[in-house]
Write a protein that holds these residues in place. Structure first.
Motif, PDB file in Angstrom:
ATOM      1  N   ASP A   1      -5.328   6.794   1.912  1.00 56.20           N
ATOM      2  CA  ASP A   1      -5.483   5.586   1.095  1.00 56.20           C
ATOM      3  C   ASP A   1      -5.251   4.366   1.967  1.00 56.20           C
ATOM      4  O   ASP A   1      -5.125   4.476   3.203  1.00 56.20           O
ATOM      5  N   MET A   2      -5.200   3.178   1.360  1.00 55.61           N
ATOM      6  CA  MET A   2      -5.133   1.951   2.143  1.00 55.61           C
ATOM      7  C   MET A   2      -3.869   1.880   2.995  1.00 55.61           C
ATOM      8  O   MET A   2      -3.796   1.104   3.945  1.00 55.61           O
TER       9      MET A   2
ATOM     10  N   PHE B   1      -6.603  13.747  -1.247  1.00 53.64           N
ATOM     11  CA  PHE B   1      -6.953  12.500  -1.923  1.00 53.64           C
ATOM     12  C   PHE B   1      -7.565  11.558  -0.925  1.00 53.64           C
ATOM     13  O   PHE B   1      -7.142  11.488   0.228  1.00 53.64           O
ATOM     14  N   LEU B   2      -8.578  10.831  -1.347  1.00 51.75           N
ATOM     15  CA  LEU B   2      -9.068   9.728  -0.516  1.00 51.75           C
ATOM     16  C   LEU B   2      -9.639   8.674  -1.435  1.00 51.75           C
ATOM     17  O   LEU B   2     -10.051   8.984  -2.555  1.00 51.75           O
ATOM     18  N   ASP B   3      -9.590   7.445  -0.988  1.00 52.43           N
ATOM     19  CA  ASP B   3     -10.068   6.384  -1.861  1.00 52.43           C
ATOM     20  C   ASP B   3     -11.189   5.622  -1.172  1.00 52.43           C
ATOM     21  O   ASP B   3     -11.706   6.036  -0.132  1.00 52.43           O
ATOM     22  N   SER B   4     -11.564   4.509  -1.753  1.00 49.21           N
ATOM     23  CA  SER B   4     -12.727   3.781  -1.238  1.00 49.21           C
ATOM     24  C   SER B   4     -12.482   3.241   0.179  1.00 49.21           C
ATOM     25  O   SER B   4     -13.408   3.081   0.964  1.00 49.21           O
ATOM     26  N   GLN B   5     -11.194   2.978   0.502  1.00 50.41           N
ATOM     27  CA  GLN B   5     -10.879   2.505   1.863  1.00 50.41           C
ATOM     28  C   GLN B   5     -11.208   3.593   2.886  1.00 50.41           C
ATOM     29  O   GLN B   5     -11.767   3.326   3.948  1.00 50.41           O
TER      30      GLN B   5
ATOM     31  N   ILE C   1     -16.482   3.353  -8.094  1.00 49.36           N
ATOM     32  CA  ILE C   1     -15.737   4.596  -8.352  1.00 49.36           C
ATOM     33  C   ILE C   1     -15.045   4.525  -9.714  1.00 49.36           C
ATOM     34  O   ILE C   1     -15.120   5.445 -10.524  1.00 49.36           O
TER      35      ILE C   1
ATOM     36  N   ASP D   1     -16.017  -3.006   0.514  1.00 48.52           N
ATOM     37  CA  ASP D   1     -15.071  -1.972   0.143  1.00 48.52           C
ATOM     38  C   ASP D   1     -14.718  -2.081  -1.333  1.00 48.52           C
ATOM     39  O   ASP D   1     -14.629  -1.110  -2.047  1.00 48.52           O
TER      40      ASP D   1
ATOM     41  N   ALA E   1       0.811  -1.207   0.000  1.00 50.15           N
ATOM     42  CA  ALA E   1       0.000   0.000   0.000  1.00 50.15           C
ATOM     43  C   ALA E   1       0.842   1.253   0.000  1.00 50.15           C
ATOM     44  O   ALA E   1       0.439   2.292  -0.518  1.00 50.15           O
TER      45      ALA E   1
ATOM     46  N   ARG F   1       0.983   8.026  -7.299  1.00 43.80           N
ATOM     47  CA  ARG F   1       0.124   9.186  -7.602  1.00 43.80           C
ATOM     48  C   ARG F   1       0.966  10.406  -7.947  1.00 43.80           C
ATOM     49  O   ARG F   1       0.673  11.158  -8.867  1.00 43.80           O
TER      50      ARG F   1
ATOM     51  N   GLU G   1      -3.511  13.036   2.289  1.00 38.71           N
ATOM     52  CA  GLU G   1      -4.018  11.967   1.444  1.00 38.71           C
ATOM     53  C   GLU G   1      -4.395  10.759   2.293  1.00 38.71           C
ATOM     54  O   GLU G   1      -3.684  10.406   3.223  1.00 38.71           O
TER      55      GLU G   1
ATOM     56  N   GLU H   1      -7.836   3.102  -7.070  1.00 39.34           N
ATOM     57  CA  GLU H   1      -8.722   1.994  -6.715  1.00 39.34           C
ATOM     58  C   GLU H   1      -8.225   0.686  -7.334  1.00 39.34           C
ATOM     59  O   GLU H   1      -8.189  -0.371  -6.685  1.00 39.34           O
TER      60      GLU H   1
ATOM     61  N   LEU I   1     -13.396   5.967   2.447  1.00 38.66           N
ATOM     62  CA  LEU I   1     -14.854   6.092   2.483  1.00 38.66           C
ATOM     63  C   LEU I   1     -15.452   5.014   3.385  1.00 38.66           C
ATOM     64  O   LEU I   1     -16.388   5.262   4.145  1.00 38.66           O
ATOM     65  N   SER I   2     -14.873   3.809   3.319  1.00 42.03           N
ATOM     66  CA  SER I   2     -15.388   2.706   4.140  1.00 42.03           C
ATOM     67  C   SER I   2     -15.184   2.990   5.626  1.00 42.03           C
ATOM     68  O   SER I   2     -16.057   2.737   6.455  1.00 42.03           O
TER      69      SER I   2
ATOM     70  N   LEU J   1     -16.241  13.192  -4.215  1.00 42.84           N
ATOM     71  CA  LEU J   1     -16.240  11.726  -4.172  1.00 42.84           C
ATOM     72  C   LEU J   1     -17.450  11.204  -3.388  1.00 42.84           C
ATOM     73  O   LEU J   1     -18.065  10.203  -3.755  1.00 42.84           O
TER      74      LEU J   1
ATOM     75  N   ARG K   1     -17.331  -0.745  -3.611  1.00 45.82           N
ATOM     76  CA  ARG K   1     -17.325   0.710  -3.736  1.00 45.82           C
ATOM     77  C   ARG K   1     -16.192   1.161  -4.646  1.00 45.82           C
ATOM     78  O   ARG K   1     -16.354   2.063  -5.451  1.00 45.82           O
TER      79      ARG K   1
END
Lengths: 796, 108
Positions: B25-26, B55-59, A766, A759, A677, A684, B23, A710, B61-62, B91, A762
């Motif tokens: 993310d996971m 920045f943010l991702d689906s993780q 996206i 997750d 991760a 990015r 940011e 994602e 959001l979860s 988002l 989602r």
């Protein structure tokens, strides 16, 4: 011998044919002999003045003369007398006598004593005046007449009355096989004799007399009974028509006896020389009047025929006079144009009917024609009463008199609308053929090898037949370089399109075998010798190496190539220049070297993009540079299109235009991520930097970050569960229209399919929502996610 | 925890206000989650301000969804601050989460 004064005076008086007299106030008179003759007085003794007045002076003149004498005897007056009076002669006629006298007085107060004067005959002067007056009357009368028959009749009538003849007439001569005939339409005759109007055989008349006529000689006969020239048969025939005397004046034209003016008298008449001269003069004037009337009648008839003809003719016909007025316009003119010619100037009538776009030009043309007395011819549109306009061929011709001055303007307009429209269709068809040919000869699509984004735009001229000879091409060379070229053949139409096609193919064939752009253009020039229409063509050519960014270029008389660097600044490539293609083998053409950094754009174009009428070329170049700088942030396809539309503007393009843009782009984004991760944020960052060079919009960058984030996170999290983590590869490339193509690939096997609400569900949602397309391919070797993000795709 | 994201806890209108920037993310969500929850504590209402998130991702959001679900169960009112034009706001709208959560463009 000495002559007395008195004798000398008498000689002078005799020479002047003057009579003298002395009249006393007591009415005694002392006229001399000449005076007695003049007044037709008896020569025996004296005569009273009053008696003389009463007997000898014309009744109309008596009162006037008596008044004049009384005035002369008025001591307060001029004491003189000057009067012309008519005096009766022994044969019954009158003579004009001019009398001049002076009054003498005696005593104080003065008392009239005597009148002393002279008198002379002035008949000739009066007759000449009368003759002049009569001839004037004849001319005036005849001038007003238009019918030849009436002219003859009126002339005979006037002459007959003036000379107090029994009959006066014109006879026309007609020549027929058996004989000449004399035709009398009408005659003047006094109440005592009958008309002899009719048709007479010439041979029935005496040959001797009429031979004179035919020779053009006038004849006078005092008395047919005694004249030796009259045959016995005629002598017997004349009494039936009450002819005792006659006078005849013939008209001979071109050796032929055509008419005679004839006077009859029912009593013997001695024709005075003055009378005959008068008859000849009247005859002369009458012939002239008849001929004039005949000509006018013929003209009227021919005009009548002309109008009959033009009324049935399909053309618009009109006649304008010198003073500008419309003499005539046929029915067609009015029904077709709806412009009423009444009261109009004939030039204004035409401009009123002309199409507004053409009226001013027509007015100028017509003014020029009028000033030069020259014919006008032109094709123009005329207003139609039914609405709209139709094409006409208009011809206007001046009708001149012999001396070269214009009498009238004769105009004809022929409807050529159908022909014009057919021509236009034909021209449009040829335009379309040339256009299709040109499109066929130009490349369908240009290649964009890796590291480049190439786009070409071609706009044909919008004016019919203005298909030009512009060409462009972009192709890969064997060594991996990209070759691009734009050229322009002189001229327009099918021939130019064909020449252009030949040159484009030649360029593509020669390029792989040339050492460089300069050598290529030299070879190209030699080839162009064999191509019709290639003379003075211009071309520019460049080779770009995407790996190194190196650019080599050359120009043969073509406007300079433009570079917009990645920082947005403009510069011209002004090296490697040589002249247009002339087919002459000369020294090798030069070339030059440059570099294109990623993000820079090279612009090739034809002069249609920069040239405008009445404008220096430098202005067009500056405008191009400004527009290119302003539009440079756009993806190359939009950049290309916007450039051509921005510079073409709304105006009608008379020339065709080519724009070819090459944007240097870095290689696609490639990154191998460890399945960890912590790799994501670095990815990015580097991807954002890659996007910046490619002018990717901020909103697209944000979408890309979400989608790639994602996809990569999914792969990192799920692909290698329970396995040895391997890598995840991320690839992003940019298409010429700005679309980003994304591929995220792993080599693992996913544990289970995604279920909504989780997750991962989602994350997939996206990816779908920010992408134009979303694909997932799973094989035994791994999973690849492919995404496309266009600049105008779903909003982030 | 990486320094991708920062958390600042403050008080606004007597409620806890947790500001997250940077940011998400996971890689950092698992570490952020407990700090976020700690910042809210046992208050009866709280603000989470995502305005400064880059920045943010689906993780992420979860994480937010789970937090909201948990707070609902305990009767705690959660208000998320995220302007619609921002990264987080757009988002949330894209995923439809703005309908489930109490999202406001600015702090009241």
């Amino acid at each position: 011998m000495e002559t007395s004064k008195e004798e000398r005076l008498q000689l002078a008086l005799d020479a002047a044919r003057l009579g003298t007299f002395v009249w006393y106030a007591d009415d005694r008179g002392e006229p001399d002999e000449r005076m007695l003759e003049l007044f037709n007085l008896p020569k025996d003794g004296t005569l009273s003045l009053s008696a003389a007045l009463a007997s000898m002076i014309h009744p109309d003149d008596r009162g006037r003369y008596a008044d004049a004498v009384a005035a002369a005897f008025d001591p307060g007056g001029a004491r003189e007398l000057r009067e012309d009076i008519r005096v009766m002669q022994s044969h019954g006629g009158y003579h004009w006598v001019a009398v001049s006298a002076r009054a003498f007085f005696t005593g104080d107060p003065p008392v009239p004593y005597r009148l002393v004067g002279v008198a002379a005959e002035v008949t000739e002067r009066y007759e000449a005046e009368a003759r002049r007056d009569f001839l004037f009357t004849v001319s005036e009368t005849l001038r007003a007449l238009t019918d030849p028959a009436e002219i003859k009749t009126r002339s005979a009538d006037l002459l007959g009355r003036h000379l107090s003849v029994s009959r006066a007439l014109y006879l026309d001569v007609t020549h027929e096989p058996d004989s000449d005939y004399y035709v009398v339409e009408r005659d003047f005759h006094d109440p005592g004799v009958a008309s002899i109007a009719g048709r007479y055989r010439a041979d029935d008349f005496g040959a001797g007399l009429f031979a004179e006529w035919r020779a053009g000689r006038a004849i006078t006969v005092t008395d047919v009974r005694t004249d030796a020239r009259v045959s016995e048969a005629e002598r017997l025939a004349y009494p039936a028509t009450d002819v005792r005397a006659f006078a005849a004046v013939p008209l001979v034209k071109e050796g032929s006896h055509v008419a005679t003016l004839m006077l009859h008298q029912s009593t013997p008449r001695t024709w005075q020389p003055g009378e005959l001269a008068l008859v000849e003069e009247v005859a002369e004037r009458t012939w002239a009047a008849v001929e004039r009337a005949q000509a006018e009648k013929e003209l009227r008839q021919s005009e009548l025929r002309f109008r009959e003809v033009v009324e049935v003719a399909p053309q618009l016909v009109w006649v304008g006079r010198c003073d500008g007025s419309v003499e005539f316009a046929n029915e067609n003119w009015t029904t077709s144009t709806g412009v009423d010619p009444d009261g109009m100037d004939h030039w204004a009538m035409l401009t009123a009917a002309a199409h507004p776009d053409e009226a001013a030009g027509l007015r100028a043309d017509l003014a020029r024609a009028e000033a030069r007395c020259a014919a006008f011819e032109g094709e123009l549109r005329l207003r139609q009463r039914s609405g709209g306009f139709r094409w006409f061929l208009m011809r206007i011709v001046p009708l001149s008199d012999g001396a070269g001055s214009v009498l009238k303007w004769f105009g004809v307009a022929t409807d050529i609308d159908d022909r014009r429209r057919a021509d236009e269709v034909l021209r449009e068809e040829e335009h379309q053929v040339a256009l299709r040919l040109q499109r066929a000869l130009l490349p369908r699509a240009v290649e964009s090898p890796a590291g480049t984004a190439v786009c070409a735009r071609y706009e044909a001229g919008t004016v019919a037949l203005e298909v030009g000879g512009d060409w462009y091409d972009a192709f890969a060379l064997p060594d991996g370089q990209l070759a691009i070229t734009v050229g322009d053949v002189v001229g327009h139409g099918l021939d130019a399109a064909i020449a252009m096609g030949a040159l484009r193919v030649a360029m593509a064939a020669l390029a792989p075998h040339s050492a460089g752009p300069g050598e290529l253009l030299s070879q190209f020039d030699r080839f162009a010798r064999e191509v019709d229409g290639a003379h003075f063509a211009t071309a520019c050519y460049a080779q770009y190496d995407p790996a190194s960014g190196r650019l080599r270029y050359a120009s043969a008389g073509h406007p300079p190539m433009l570079v917009i660097d990645a920082d947005g600044s403009a510069r011209w490539l002004d090296g490697g220049r040589s002249g247009p293609l002339t087919g002459k083998v000369d020294d090798q053409r030069p070339d030059a070297t440059d570099r294109l950094e990623p993000g820079a754009t090279l612009v090739l174009y034809s002069d249609g993009l920069i040239e405008r009428r009445r404008e220096p070329i430098t202005v067009g170049l500056e405008r191009l540079a400004r527009a290119a700088v302003e539009l440079h942030h756009l993806p190359v396809e939009q950049f290309c299109s916007r450039l051509i539309s921005a510079l073409g503007g709304e105006r009608q393009r008379t020339d065709d235009t080519v724009v070819l843009c090459l944007r240097a782009v870095a290689q696609p984004y490639r990154r191998e991520l460890r399945a960890d991760a912590t790799e994501l944020s670095g990815m990015r960052r580097s991807l954002t930097a890659w996007c910046a060079v490619r002018h990717v919009a901020d909103t697209t960058v944000a979408r890309l970050m979400l989608a790639v984030g994602e996809a990569a996170a999914n792969a990192i999290e799920h692909a290698y569960l329970g396995q040895t983590p391997r890598s995840v590869s991320v690839t992003v490339s940019q298409e010429p229209d700005g679309t980003l193509v994304v591929a995220i690939a792993d080599t693992g096997s996913w544990r289970s399919p995604a279920h909504p609400g989780s997750d991962r569900g989602r994350g997939i949602m996206i990816m779908r929502r920010v992408s134009d397309t979303f694909e997932r391919h799973t094989t035994a070797g791994g999973t690849t996610i492919r995404l496309r993000l266009s600049p105008n795709g779903p909003a982030a | 925890m990486s320094d991708l994201a920062q958390i600042v806890v403050a008080t606004h209108r007597d409620r806890p206000l947790v500001r997250i920037s940077g940011e998400l993310d996971m890689s950092n969500v698992p570490a952020l989650d407990p700090r976020l929850r700690a910042g809210i504590g046992d208050a009866s209402a709280a603000y989470v301000d995502l305005t400064e998130v880059a920045f943010l991702d689906s993780q992420a959001l979860s994480m937010l969804q789970r937090l909201a679900d948990d707070l609902t169960r305990t009767g705690t009112a959660l208000t998320v601050i995220a302007p619609p034009s921002g990264v987080a706001g757009s988002l949330l709208a894209l995923t439809g989460m703005d309908r489930d959560l109490d999202v406001r463009p600015t702090l009241p």
